[in-house]
Design an enzyme around this catalytic site. Structure first.
Site, PDB file in Angstrom:
ATOM      1  N   TYR A   1     -23.517  13.408  16.219  1.00 60.00           N
ATOM      2  CA  TYR A   1     -23.250  13.267  17.812  1.00 60.00           C
ATOM      3  C   TYR A   1     -24.447  13.615  18.494  1.00 60.00           C
ATOM      4  O   TYR A   1     -24.822  12.929  19.660  1.00 60.00           O
ATOM      5  CB  TYR A   1     -22.140  13.712  18.213  1.00 60.00           C
ATOM      6  CG  TYR A   1     -20.622  13.016  18.305  1.00 60.00           C
ATOM      7  CD1 TYR A   1     -20.401  12.434  16.855  1.00 60.00           C
ATOM      8  CD2 TYR A   1     -19.909  12.764  19.457  1.00 60.00           C
ATOM      9  CE1 TYR A   1     -18.957  11.668  16.852  1.00 60.00           C
ATOM     10  CE2 TYR A   1     -18.556  11.932  19.075  1.00 60.00           C
ATOM     11  CZ  TYR A   1     -18.411  11.692  18.012  1.00 60.00           C
ATOM     12  OH  TYR A   1     -16.947  11.035  17.953  1.00 60.00           O
TER      13      TYR A   1
ATOM     14  N   LYS B   1     -18.963  15.596   2.905  1.00 60.73           N
ATOM     15  CA  LYS B   1     -19.207  14.433   1.953  1.00 60.73           C
ATOM     16  C   LYS B   1     -20.656  14.947   1.034  1.00 60.73           C
ATOM     17  O   LYS B   1     -21.735  14.311   1.243  1.00 60.73           O
ATOM     18  CB  LYS B   1     -19.647  13.044   2.761  1.00 60.73           C
ATOM     19  CG  LYS B   1     -19.982  11.768   2.227  1.00 60.73           C
ATOM     20  CD  LYS B   1     -19.050  11.024   1.508  1.00 60.73           C
ATOM     21  CE  LYS B   1     -19.348  10.106   0.560  1.00 60.73           C
ATOM     22  NZ  LYS B   1     -18.109   9.465  -0.082  1.00 60.73           N
TER      23      LYS B   1
ATOM     24  N   ASP C   1     -13.733  10.763   2.302  1.00 58.33           N
ATOM     25  CA  ASP C   1     -13.038   9.491   1.973  1.00 58.33           C
ATOM     26  C   ASP C   1     -11.657   9.941   1.331  1.00 58.33           C
ATOM     27  O   ASP C   1     -10.625   9.308   1.737  1.00 58.33           O
ATOM     28  CB  ASP C   1     -13.922   8.488   1.057  1.00 58.33           C
ATOM     29  CG  ASP C   1     -14.584   9.365   0.074  1.00 58.33           C
ATOM     30  OD1 ASP C   1     -14.431  10.592  -0.122  1.00 58.33           O
ATOM     31  OD2 ASP C   1     -15.097   8.759  -0.960  1.00 58.33           O
TER      32      ASP C   1
ATOM     33  N   ASP D   1     -13.411  13.460  14.250  1.00 58.40           N
ATOM     34  CA  ASP D   1     -12.793  12.467  15.258  1.00 58.40           C
ATOM     35  C   ASP D   1     -12.337  11.225  14.495  1.00 58.40           C
ATOM     36  O   ASP D   1     -11.173  11.003  15.113  1.00 58.40           O
ATOM     37  CB  ASP D   1     -14.391  11.863  15.886  1.00 58.40           C
ATOM     38  CG  ASP D   1     -14.217  10.679  16.856  1.00 58.40           C
ATOM     39  OD1 ASP D   1     -13.282  10.914  17.809  1.00 58.40           O
ATOM     40  OD2 ASP D   1     -14.831   9.565  16.810  1.00 58.40           O
TER      41      ASP D   1
ATOM     42  N   ASP E   1      -7.846  10.973  14.556  1.00 55.43           N
ATOM     43  CA  ASP E   1      -7.334   9.491  14.995  1.00 55.43           C
ATOM     44  C   ASP E   1      -6.408   9.292  14.054  1.00 55.43           C
ATOM     45  O   ASP E   1      -5.147   8.768  14.353  1.00 55.43           O
ATOM     46  CB  ASP E   1      -8.332   8.648  15.206  1.00 55.43           C
ATOM     47  CG  ASP E   1      -8.390   8.254  16.920  1.00 55.43           C
ATOM     48  OD1 ASP E   1      -8.834   9.371  17.612  1.00 55.43           O
ATOM     49  OD2 ASP E   1      -8.683   7.339  17.231  1.00 55.43           O
TER      50      ASP E   1
END
Ligand code: IPM
Ligand code: MN
Length: 355
Positions: A142, A188, A220, A244, A248
């Site tokens: 970000y 990751k 993942d 983020d 959700d």
């Protein structure tokens, strides 16, 4: 009388409606518990762009620091989507988080028993889910430099320094100590160097918390595991963008993204915000679910003001409203006795919370 200053940032879309309901509930519990809340409204996001041309006006960035805590609604909307990135509402929120140094975003995911049929997942998969996403909030892709877009080539940089990873990892371990003592760090590391540093650093921090069981998961796989068997998680520790996305996803375990609160905290300041966005498509219709914001206000009372009894009143009142069958539109299909408007459910919760 105990008195606190709360900065209110209503923002855009449904932001003003949901913050108004949270204030209604805050007023009810502060009265009941005998303390006083003084509010100051500050502009951020699209509303601030319209008023001042700047999504994060100086007055707001300074104003939040004068307050004991900040309650935030939501920002953004199509109206501002074509502005240059630094003028967009989202940039205002990122700037505010950075300015307040709220590096730790705590996103608890609980499934209310009353709503166990509201999720798209099977009741047996989600009943009893109680997890906490600890998302690093002011670093990672970000904010990484360099970044750019010349119309032919565009790039961002995912960067974390060791101290940045250490401080967020500590937050996750401290929280885990008060919960089920399990941290799953999500990265990751099979592909990204930044994730390898993340993993190595989290391992180091873990040494100071021998009681906590640390596991690592690729993002993942974590996305898959969250819907396959969410109960395996206690604390999920992760970086900005993975957090983020996963939060959700995790919100749908609870049945509606309109239910999930969050606290963004740092050394000095705290910003309390629902995890959802400004939902411009339903703004102004009185159908938004204010519960995420009301629950964020409860987190604010607990963490920022240490008014635990008032926070408990709110949490109990939310549960009561749900168990009595009061539902906003988003949850109307699930055991609703009565479908309520935004302000009706706010009043019901305020009333229960004052008892
Ligand atoms: C959130 C939001 C923000 C984010 C946006 C609005 C900048 O999606 O709080 O999760 O990506 O952090
Ligand atoms: Mn988000």
């Amino acid at each position: 009388m105990r008195s606190y200053k709360i900065a209110l940032i209503k923002g855009d879309g449904i932001g003003p409606e949901i913050v108004e309901e949270a204030v209604k509930v805050l007023d009810a519990v502060s009265f009941a518990e005998g303390f006083e809340l003084k509010y100051e409204e500050l502009l951020l996001g699209g509303a601030a762009v319209d008023a001042t041309g700047d999504p994060a006006p100086k007055e707001t960035l300074e104003g939040v620091k004068q307050a004991d805590a900040v309650l935030f609604g939501a920002i953004g909307g199509q109206k501002w989507d074509n502005l240059p990135r630094e003028k967009r509402p989202e940039s205002g929120l990122l700037k505010l988080r950075k300015e307040m140094e709220v590096f730790a975003n705590l996103r608890p995911v609980t499934v209310y028993d009353e709503l166990v049929n509201a999720s798209t997942l099977k009741p047996e998969v989600i009943r009893g889910v109680d997890l906490m996403v600890v998302r690093e909030l002011i670093g990672g892709i970000y904010f990484g430099e360099p970044k750019g877009n010349d119309g032919q080539k565009a790039f961002n940089t995912m960067v974390y320094t060791k101290p940045e990873i250490e401080r967020i990892a500590k937050v996750a371990f401290e929280i885990a100590m008060k919960r089920s003592k399990r941290v799953c760090s999500v990265d990751k590391a099979n592909v990204l160097d930044v994730s390898q540093l993340w993993r190595d650093t989290v391992e180091e921090v873990a040494k100071a918390y021998p009681e906590v069981t640390l596991t690592h998961m690729y993002v993942d796989n974590a996305a898959m595991q969250l819907v396959r068997d969410p109960k395996q998680f206690d604390v999920i520790l992760t970086g900005n963008i993975f957090g983020d996305i996963l939060s959700d996803e995790a919100s749908m375990l609870s049945g509606s993204i309109g239910l999930l609160p969050s606290a963004s905290v740092g050394e000095k300041y705290g910003l309390y915000e629902p995890i959802h966005g400004s939902a411009p498509d339903i703004a102004g219709q009185g159908i938004a679910n204010p519960i995420a914001t009301i629950a964020s206000a409860a987190m604010m009372l607990r963490f920022a003001l240490k008014e635990d009894a008032a926070a408990e009143r709110i949490e109990r009142a939310i549960k009561q409203a749900l168990s009595e069958g009061y539902r906003t539109q988003d949850l109307s299909a699930f055991d609703a006795k009565e479908v309520c408007s935004t302000s009706e459910i706010g009043s019901i919760i305020a009333n229960y919370a004052s008892k």
